[in-house]
Design an enzyme around this catalytic site. Sequence first.
Site, short mmCIF file in Angstrom:
data_model
loop_
_atom_site.label_atom_id
_atom_site.label_comp_id
_atom_site.label_asym_id
_atom_site.label_seq_id
_atom_site.Cartn_x
_atom_site.Cartn_y
_atom_site.Cartn_z
N LYS A 12 11.81 -1.37 -3.69
CA LYS A 12 10.93 -2.47 -3.23
C LYS A 12 9.90 -2.75 -4.30
CE LYS A 12 7.00 0.05 -2.45
NZ LYS A 12 5.82 -0.03 -3.31
N PRO A 95 13.40 4.99 -10.80
CA PRO A 95 12.55 6.02 -11.40
C PRO A 95 11.52 6.55 -10.40
CG PRO A 95 12.08 3.85 -12.37
CD PRO A 95 13.25 3.68 -11.45
N GLY A 97 7.77 8.09 -9.24
CA GLY A 97 6.37 7.79 -9.58
C GLY A 97 6.22 6.42 -10.18
N ALA A 98 7.04 5.48 -9.68
CA ALA A 98 7.11 4.16 -10.31
C ALA A 98 6.64 3.03 -9.40
CB ALA A 98 8.55 3.90 -10.77
N GLY A 99 6.23 3.37 -8.18
CA GLY A 99 5.76 2.33 -7.25
C GLY A 99 6.88 1.50 -6.66
N LEU A 100 8.12 1.98 -6.81
CA LEU A 100 9.27 1.20 -6.33
C LEU A 100 9.81 1.74 -5.00
CD1 LEU A 100 11.12 0.71 -9.76
CD2 LEU A 100 9.80 -1.00 -8.50
N GLY A 101 9.15 2.76 -4.46
CA GLY A 101 9.53 3.27 -3.13
C GLY A 101 10.86 4.01 -3.10
N SER A 104 10.91 6.87 -0.54
CA SER A 104 10.80 6.32 0.82
C SER A 104 12.10 5.66 1.25
CB SER A 104 9.68 5.27 0.87
OG SER A 104 8.47 5.83 0.42
N SER A 105 12.73 4.97 0.32
CA SER A 105 13.99 4.30 0.63
C SER A 105 15.08 5.33 0.93
CB SER A 105 14.41 3.42 -0.55
OG SER A 105 15.61 2.76 -0.29
N ASP A 137 5.39 4.40 3.38
CA ASP A 137 6.26 3.28 2.99
C ASP A 137 7.64 3.35 3.64
OD1 ASP A 137 4.26 2.42 1.37
OD2 ASP A 137 5.23 2.91 -0.53
O1 C5P Z 1 2.16 8.41 3.12
P1 C5P Z 1 2.34 8.92 1.73
O2 C5P Z 1 2.76 10.35 1.69
O3 C5P Z 1 3.21 8.05 0.90
O4 C5P Z 1 0.90 8.84 1.03
C1 C5P Z 1 0.57 9.53 -0.14
C2 C5P Z 1 -0.94 9.50 -0.31
O5 C5P Z 1 -1.37 8.16 -0.60
C3 C5P Z 1 -1.72 9.89 0.94
O6 C5P Z 1 -1.95 11.27 0.97
C4 C5P Z 1 -3.00 9.12 0.80
O7 C5P Z 1 -3.88 9.82 -0.05
C5 C5P Z 1 -2.58 7.88 0.06
N1 C5P Z 1 -2.39 6.71 0.95
C6 C5P Z 1 -3.49 6.06 1.47
N2 C5P Z 1 -3.32 4.98 2.28
C7 C5P Z 1 -2.08 4.51 2.56
C8 C5P Z 1 -0.94 5.14 2.03
C9 C5P Z 1 -1.13 6.25 1.23
O8 C5P Z 1 -4.63 6.46 1.22
N3 C5P Z 1 -1.96 3.43 3.34
#
Ligand code: C5P
Length: 302
Positions: A12, A95, A97-101, A104-105, A137
Amino acid sequence: MRDGIRVAAPCKINFHLCVMDRRNDGFHNLESVFQALSFGDELRFESLKDRFVCDLRMPGSVPPEQNIVQKAVTLFREQTRFDRGLRITVEKRIPLGAGLGGGSSNGAATLWALDKMAGTELPERVLRGMAEKLGSDVPFFLSGATAFVGGRGEIVEPLDLSFGPLWVVLVNPAIHSDTKRAFSLLDASREGKRKPASLPLGKDTLEKALREKPSRWPFFNDFLPVLVQFSEEAVSGLYRRCLEDLRSIGADFVSLSGSGSTCFGVFDDQKRAEGAVAKLSETWNFVRLTFPLARKGFTVVE
Ligand code: C5P
């Protein structure tokens, strides 16, 4: 019950990501537009004879107990009586740590595939509940396509849009971005300047804007200025160059996905997008030409 299934797990991007207030539980409220893309991983699920076994085959160095696919299997077994042995092979292309989810996907795809394999046909709200436990996500990927996302990620409202053909060029500047750290950096930048959290645009404005040409989109990503300004010099420099390259090559809209590190350009013309990919590939290692998926949910790969 099915013996095996292969699922496409898309990545994403966030067309828009407004980070609002920090909540008492430490998470931040978001206002976002998520878009699933044609680029992603593939997961293959096979039944094994030995009960409860989970043989997870995935490249990379994530320890099994921290792997979201493993966590999804454990959660699914806990909430259903599914005890069949499994071999799960992940063809990883997104990849980390790339913000592409990517994680999560994979997590959402696992819940969805196990529901199919077990024949449990769990109600959507039950799958969503499990998805929320796996990460902020993850619920989006159960719906997919284009969605308005709110809360910490648990509010997912699919948007029925048929915007004209668009191409998205992904460029990853070889930075591993840690989500937790990016949120802390954002909090620190706001506290230092006593700057209030960003003002959301509102769902109606977002939906209306998505029908406009990308060059007119009012979208932003709150992480972008923070990562460019407050990261170490080398990292800031990479972000600046990557974003500048996308702008100067003629992308109609340029932004960052999630909490980094992938930058993207949206094009409303295929030829320009293809030209951009050829040019950007001379400088950057990870460059992909993709397009927004219109179809909701997961696709079974035959
Ligand atoms: O939910 P997830 O494990 O992806 O979140 C990782 C970290 O990102 C959380 O521990 C939190 O510090 C931060 N986060 C946040 N607000 C969100 C999503 C994530 O502060 N809506």
